[in-house]
Design an enzyme around this catalytic site. Structure first.
Site, PDB file in Angstrom:
ATOM      1  N   THR A   1       0.712  -5.637  -5.420  1.00 29.35           N
ATOM      2  CA  THR A   1       1.564  -5.362  -6.577  1.00 29.35           C
ATOM      3  C   THR A   1       2.959  -4.917  -6.159  1.00 29.35           C
ATOM      4  O   THR A   1       3.960  -5.324  -6.765  1.00 29.35           O
ATOM      5  CB  THR A   1       0.902  -4.295  -7.467  1.00 29.35           C
ATOM      6  OG1 THR A   1      -0.358  -4.792  -7.933  1.00 29.35           O
ATOM      7  CG2 THR A   1       1.771  -3.975  -8.663  1.00 29.35           C
TER       8      THR A   1
ATOM      9  N   ASP B   1      -5.004   4.832 -15.652  1.00 33.04           N
ATOM     10  CA  ASP B   1      -4.613   3.956 -14.547  1.00 33.04           C
ATOM     11  C   ASP B   1      -5.635   2.838 -14.398  1.00 33.04           C
ATOM     12  O   ASP B   1      -6.719   2.867 -14.992  1.00 33.04           O
ATOM     13  CB  ASP B   1      -4.514   4.773 -13.258  1.00 33.04           C
ATOM     14  CG  ASP B   1      -3.639   4.119 -12.196  1.00 33.04           C
ATOM     15  OD1 ASP B   1      -3.155   2.985 -12.425  1.00 33.04           O
ATOM     16  OD2 ASP B   1      -3.445   4.742 -11.143  1.00 33.04           O
ATOM     17  N   LYS B   2      -5.271   1.873 -13.592  1.00 42.87           N
ATOM     18  CA  LYS B   2      -6.110   0.713 -13.306  1.00 42.87           C
ATOM     19  C   LYS B   2      -6.012   0.371 -11.835  1.00 42.87           C
ATOM     20  O   LYS B   2      -4.972   0.572 -11.196  1.00 42.87           O
ATOM     21  CB  LYS B   2      -5.656  -0.462 -14.174  1.00 42.87           C
ATOM     22  CG  LYS B   2      -6.174  -1.846 -13.747  1.00 42.87           C
ATOM     23  CD  LYS B   2      -5.094  -2.631 -13.029  1.00 42.87           C
ATOM     24  CE  LYS B   2      -5.570  -4.046 -12.681  1.00 42.87           C
ATOM     25  NZ  LYS B   2      -4.611  -4.747 -11.785  1.00 42.87           N
ATOM     26  N   HIS B   3      -7.112  -0.138 -11.290  1.00 45.87           N
ATOM     27  CA  HIS B   3      -7.085  -0.638  -9.909  1.00 45.87           C
ATOM     28  C   HIS B   3      -7.820  -1.957  -9.847  1.00 45.87           C
ATOM     29  O   HIS B   3      -8.868  -2.131 -10.463  1.00 45.87           O
ATOM     30  CB  HIS B   3      -7.729   0.347  -8.937  1.00 45.87           C
ATOM     31  CG  HIS B   3      -7.764  -0.171  -7.525  1.00 45.87           C
ATOM     32  ND1 HIS B   3      -6.658  -0.136  -6.704  1.00 45.87           N
ATOM     33  CD2 HIS B   3      -8.750  -0.785  -6.813  1.00 45.87           C
ATOM     34  CE1 HIS B   3      -6.963  -0.683  -5.539  1.00 45.87           C
ATOM     35  NE2 HIS B   3      -8.222  -1.088  -5.585  1.00 45.87           N
ATOM     36  N   SER B   4      -7.268  -2.888  -9.074  1.00 44.64           N
ATOM     37  CA  SER B   4      -7.926  -4.167  -8.815  1.00 44.64           C
ATOM     38  C   SER B   4      -8.234  -4.268  -7.331  1.00 44.64           C
ATOM     39  O   SER B   4      -7.442  -3.821  -6.488  1.00 44.64           O
ATOM     40  CB  SER B   4      -7.022  -5.329  -9.232  1.00 44.64           C
ATOM     41  OG  SER B   4      -7.548  -6.560  -8.758  1.00 44.64           O
TER      42      SER B   4
ATOM     43  N   LYS C   1      -6.592   7.745  -3.350  1.00 41.22           N
ATOM     44  CA  LYS C   1      -5.214   7.532  -3.799  1.00 41.22           C
ATOM     45  C   LYS C   1      -5.114   7.529  -5.322  1.00 41.22           C
ATOM     46  O   LYS C   1      -4.186   8.104  -5.896  1.00 41.22           O
ATOM     47  CB  LYS C   1      -4.681   6.213  -3.226  1.00 41.22           C
ATOM     48  CG  LYS C   1      -4.554   6.205  -1.707  1.00 41.22           C
ATOM     49  CD  LYS C   1      -3.841   4.980  -1.203  1.00 41.22           C
ATOM     50  CE  LYS C   1      -4.663   3.708  -1.330  1.00 41.22           C
ATOM     51  NZ  LYS C   1      -5.761   3.620  -0.350  1.00 41.22           N
ATOM     52  N   LYS C   2      -6.055   6.867  -5.975  1.00 38.49           N
ATOM     53  CA  LYS C   2      -6.004   6.801  -7.442  1.00 38.49           C
ATOM     54  C   LYS C   2      -6.210   8.178  -8.072  1.00 38.49           C
ATOM     55  O   LYS C   2      -5.515   8.552  -9.024  1.00 38.49           O
ATOM     56  CB  LYS C   2      -7.050   5.813  -7.955  1.00 38.49           C
ATOM     57  CG  LYS C   2      -6.641   4.361  -7.803  1.00 38.49           C
ATOM     58  CD  LYS C   2      -5.401   4.056  -8.617  1.00 38.49           C
ATOM     59  CE  LYS C   2      -4.881   2.655  -8.421  1.00 38.49           C
ATOM     60  NZ  LYS C   2      -3.634   2.398  -9.186  1.00 38.49           N
TER      61      LYS C   2
ATOM     62  N   ARG D   1      -9.594   2.026  10.713  1.00 35.96           N
ATOM     63  CA  ARG D   1     -10.594   1.047  10.280  1.00 35.96           C
ATOM     64  C   ARG D   1     -10.160  -0.367  10.604  1.00 35.96           C
ATOM     65  O   ARG D   1     -10.980  -1.225  10.964  1.00 35.96           O
ATOM     66  CB  ARG D   1     -10.837   1.179   8.774  1.00 35.96           C
ATOM     67  CG  ARG D   1     -11.584   2.432   8.374  1.00 35.96           C
ATOM     68  CD  ARG D   1     -11.498   2.660   6.875  1.00 35.96           C
ATOM     69  NE  ARG D   1     -11.981   1.512   6.126  1.00 35.96           N
ATOM     70  CZ  ARG D   1     -11.567   1.183   4.895  1.00 35.96           C
ATOM     71  NH1 ARG D   1     -10.635   1.919   4.302  1.00 35.96           N
ATOM     72  NH2 ARG D   1     -12.058   0.148   4.284  1.00 35.96           N
TER      73      ARG D   1
ATOM     74  N   SER E   1     -11.285   5.251   0.186  1.00 33.94           N
ATOM     75  CA  SER E   1      -9.888   4.846   0.348  1.00 33.94           C
ATOM     76  C   SER E   1      -9.233   4.560  -0.995  1.00 33.94           C
ATOM     77  O   SER E   1      -8.155   5.075  -1.314  1.00 33.94           O
ATOM     78  CB  SER E   1      -9.808   3.609   1.251  1.00 33.94           C
ATOM     79  OG  SER E   1      -8.471   3.192   1.395  1.00 33.94           O
TER      80      SER E   1
END
Length: 310
Positions: free
Chosen positions: A119, A79-82, A186-187, A167, A182
């Site tokens: 996204t 997976d990827k996260h930005s 999730k990831k 928050r 956070s």
């Protein structure tokens, strides 16, 4: 256990135990922790900070507050996260490009924050597309197509969903510890074997300075690796948009152009750099350079466009 005692420990500059953080996350998910206590917890973390063991424990506790996905697929799951920025539609190329090269990518994504779409917002600009699907359907799509881009169900990291809303109204969004927990709760709930992070820096990003971007990248990488997920971060420029046109529908059109034009562009360049790292982690490339070349070839050939369509 008692929420007040945990908050008091933080307020004094102490570090809650793993068991205390697990209890607190469960209390966020089931309502046993009140909004006032959640707000006090967020402020105490924001002001006093968490050391790395407590940051990892909070991340895993928030992940485990809901469902954790499990995979039985004939290839690596990654997976990827930005961290997000203006015109950042890389995920729409990256997921099908990796799938075309033999990596499974069940990407649980988010919506826009602040001045730019997320996204999911971009995917839903395509007529007829829905991103809220069941976990069973996510498994079917990922197994059949090799990738999926979907929203989190209510059972994915519910502690984070609750704390995130708190928050937002308590001026604690910028806490490095809470950002880390956070994102990764999730990831990691999607159980990837490896993760690549795109930490944006510049005028169009959340992190404005190199010092801030490095601190976030280090926090994310150390926490995810400590949780057992191979993780690498790139710090990339967001002083100008990646896409040439901005807006959810326009950025999807940019993605379609990149997938079908057969020529290099900034979107393909950054997609290849991030994806190449994951191909190396998967053992499908000797190094990141070879991985990036494989992704670039797949994108320029037009094969990834078909995968995206599926």
């Amino acid at each position: 256990m008692d929420a007040r005692a945990i908050i008091a420990t933080l307020r004094r500059g102490g570090q809650p135990s793993e068991a205390e953080l697990s209890w607190f996350a469960e209390g966020l998910a089931n309502g046993e922790v009140s909004d006032a206590q959640a707000g006090a917890f967020a402020m105490a973390v924001c002001l006093q900070g968490l050391e790395q063991p407590a940051r990892r424990a909070l991340t895993l506790a928030m992940r485990d507050s809901g469902d954790v996905l499990h995979w039985d697929l004939p290839g690596p799951v990654m997976d990827k996260h930005s961290t997000g920025g203006v015109g950042d539609c890389v995920s729409l190329l990256l997921a099908p490009a990796l799938a075309e090269c033999g990596v499974y990518v069940p990407m649980i994504s988010g919506r826009g924050l602040g001045h730019t779409g997320g996204t999911l917002d971009k995917m839903e600009a395509i007529p007829g597309v829905t991103t809220q699907i069941s976990q069973q359907r996510l498994h079917r799509i990922t197994a059949k197509v090799g990738c999926a881009i979907v929203g989190a169900t209510g059972r994915i990291a519910p502690a984070d969903k609750r704390l995130y809303a708190i928050r937002d109204v308590t001026a604690t969004v910028e806490s490095l510890d809470l950002i880390t927990a956070s994102i990764l709760s999730k990831k990691l709930a999607a159980s990837p074997e490896a993760l690549v992070l795109d930490v944006k820096i510049g005028s169009g990003a959340f992190m404005k300075t190199l010092e801030e971007a490095r601190a976030l990248a280090r926090s994310l990488v150390d926490t995810a690796n400590g949780a057992g997920c191979q993780t690498t971060a790139l710090i990339t420029d967001m002083n100008q948009p990646i896409a040439r046109a901005l807006g959810n529908g326009l950025e999807v059109a940019e993605v379609m152009q990149a997938l079908t034009a057969g020529k290099p562009c900034p979107l393909i360049e950054i997609t290849a750099a991030l994806s190449g790292i994951l191909l190396t982690h998967a053992g499908l490339a000797r190094d990141d350079t070879e991985g990036a070349e494989r992704i670039t070839e797949a994108l320029l050939s037009g094969r990834v466009a078909s995968r995206f369509g599926r």
